[in-house]
Write an enzyme that holds these catalytic residues in place. Structure first.
Site, short mmCIF file in Angstrom:
data_model
loop_
_atom_site.label_atom_id
_atom_site.label_comp_id
_atom_site.label_asym_id
_atom_site.label_seq_id
_atom_site.Cartn_x
_atom_site.Cartn_y
_atom_site.Cartn_z
CB SER A 1 44.79 37.22 26.96
OG SER A 1 44.06 36.73 25.89
CB SER A 2 43.90 41.90 30.82
OG SER A 2 42.66 42.38 30.36
CG ASP B 1 42.74 34.55 24.54
OD1 ASP B 1 43.47 34.28 23.57
OD2 ASP B 1 41.84 35.41 24.50
P1 ADP Z 1 41.80 41.68 26.88
O1 ADP Z 1 41.53 40.31 27.40
O2 ADP Z 1 42.28 41.68 25.47
O3 ADP Z 1 42.69 42.48 27.75
P2 ADP Z 1 38.99 41.93 27.34
O4 ADP Z 1 37.99 42.95 26.92
O5 ADP Z 1 38.75 40.52 26.93
O6 ADP Z 1 40.41 42.45 26.83
O7 ADP Z 1 39.11 41.92 28.92
C1 ADP Z 1 39.32 43.13 29.63
C2 ADP Z 1 38.40 43.15 30.83
O8 ADP Z 1 38.88 42.22 31.82
C3 ADP Z 1 38.41 44.50 31.54
O9 ADP Z 1 37.47 45.39 30.97
C4 ADP Z 1 38.00 44.10 32.95
O10 ADP Z 1 36.61 43.89 33.05
C5 ADP Z 1 38.68 42.73 33.11
N1 ADP Z 1 40.01 42.91 33.73
C6 ADP Z 1 41.21 42.60 33.18
N2 ADP Z 1 42.22 42.86 34.04
C7 ADP Z 1 41.65 43.36 35.17
C8 ADP Z 1 42.15 43.84 36.43
N3 ADP Z 1 43.45 43.87 36.68
N4 ADP Z 1 41.26 44.27 37.34
C9 ADP Z 1 39.94 44.25 37.08
N5 ADP Z 1 39.42 43.82 35.92
C10 ADP Z 1 40.24 43.38 34.98
MG MG Z 2 40.09 38.95 26.59
#
Ligand code: ADP
Ligand code: MG
Length: 382
Positions: free
Chosen positions: A123-124, A169
């Site tokens: 959940s980034s 999330d």
């Molecule tokens: P998850 O939530 O499981 O990590 P997601 O596909 O839902 O995967 O979200 C990832 C997306 O969120 C990345 O492709 C990007 O677009 C955005 N993102 C997440 N962290 C960052 C960051 N530190 N800087 C820029 N974009 C980010």
């Molecule tokens: Mg996500």
């Protein structure tokens, strides 16, 4: 360079403040949150940190230390759902959702950096949305609560970015507390912080990021979601949450005219809701080790009934159990991403080694393994 120094370098002066929001891992209750069900995530020590300043001219500027490219500028008045491509859609979506809800957000300068692995099912995306929402809430004194911010962040992801995620999330990132797992009822967002001090009982929860993401996963979430809705319709209930576990055999017996897969989806969701309740009962009676087999049952259900696992996730489960782990399961959306493994602390090294060796033997990319230390939710840093 510190996040404030970098902010000053990018935007000409220091930020009005710095905020952090964590990634999360879900202990149990998977694919239940869009069925009004139960989930049980914990926040990770990995966070997305944002330095933010107010702007009054309707301009939103964003920069990420983790993505190549410079500062991007958007007009807060010109934000249109599903039109932004790339990562700025997440913070822009939060500004859009706040404004849609009637809040005054006249712009911002944002610089962020993150230690949450992206695309690993941790959940980034929610960390990025929630840190943005909390910063704007504080800077513009909007007075919104954690759950309110989570709901707006989810709306940003669903409607502005276009990802049909549930509420888990964002709620985890906004509302988790140190040393606890969050027992969340996604029907009405009632929550309870459940003490989850594994160290005190000699246990560890490992996160295993397989570093893979299978193309099969694209569209699978929406397909499972539609299947669950079809199951609910066939059973005459609003959502599968309404089906009690004791009535599952009768419910399945009523679905004989439906596709076989609908029956499997129903069985997964209803039994996984029940597994959350079983885990809660075990934690409440301090029988923490007994949680392990419930996690493993959850994996079997995700693998065989919902069919969202993959060889790498199955390998984490089989190799860790063979090495003496108490239980293991995939976590998050599946088709790659991460798994969780519950083990005695004394066996953690052996279990980790066994997982790594099994990946080498199968010629998979080496996974990343780290302990899931239950950490605090979103907060202001300075
Ligand atoms: P998850 O939530 O499981 O990590 P997601 O596909 O839902 O995967 O979200 C990832 C997306 O969120 C990345 O492709 C990007 O677009 C955005 N993102 C997440 N962290 C960052 C960051 N530190 N800087 C820029 N974009 C980010
Ligand atoms: Mg996500």
């Amino acid at each position: 360079m510190s996040v404030t120094a970098r902010f000053a370098e990018l935007y000409g002066s220091g930020p009005d403040g710095v905020w952090a929001a964590p990634g999360r891992v879900n202990l149990i209750g998977e694919y239940t949150d869009f069925n009004d069900g139960f989930v049980m995530p914990l926040a990770l020590p990995h966070t997305t940190v944002a330095a933010v300043s107010r702007r009054t001219d309707g301009v939103l500027r964003v920069h990420s230390a983790d993505v190549p490219g410079g500062v991007m500028a958007l007009g807060a008045d010109d934000l249109v759902p599903l039109t932004e491509t790339g990562w700025p859609a997440y913070p822009a979506g939060v500004v859009w959702a706040l404004r849609e809800a009637g809040h005054t957000v006249p712009g911002a300068d944002i610089h962020l950096t993150s230690t949450v692995p992206t695309g690993a099912g941790l959940s980034s995306s929610a960390a990025l949305e929630v840190v943005t929402a909390l910063a704007l809430n504080d800077l513009y004194e909007l007075g919104l609560t954690g759950p309110e911010l989570a709901v707006l962040a989810q709306r940003a992801e669903n409607e502005f970015v276009g990802v049909p995620c549930g509420i888990m999330d964002q709620m985890a990132s906004a509302c988790c507390t140190d040393g606890h797992a969050l027992y969340l009822d996604t029907r009405d967002l009632t929550q309870r912080q459940v003490p989850f001090d594994l160290e005190a009982v000699g246990l560890q929860l490992l996160v295993v990021d397989t570093r893979v993401k299978h193309a099969l996963g694209d569209g699978a979430y929406a397909e499972r979601r539609a299947g669950c809705e079809a199951g609910a319709r066939a059973l005459g209930v609003r959502t599968l949450r309404e089906v009690e576990y004791a009535h599952l055999p009768a419910a399945l017996a009523r679905l004989t005219d439906e596709e076989e897969k609908i029956r499997r989806y129903v069985r997964h969701v209803v039994s996984d809701n029940h597994r959350v309740e079983r885990v809660i009962a075990l934690l409440d009676t301090d029988d923490v080790g007994a949680v392990g087999p419930v996690l493993t049952e959850g994996h079997t259900s995700l693998r065989d009934d919902l069919r969202v696992s993959c060889p790498e996730l199955d390998l984490v489960v089989s190799s860790s159990l063979a090495a003496g782990a108490l239980g293991a399961r995939m976590t998050g959306g599946g088709f790659g991403g991460s798994a969780v493994v519950l083990t005695e602390s004394a066996d953690a090294d052996t279990v980790t080694k066994a997982i790594l060796e099994s990946f080498t033997a199968s010629e998979h990319t080496a996974p990343r393994v780290f302990p899931a230390v239950p950490s605090r939710g979103a907060h202001r840093v300075e």
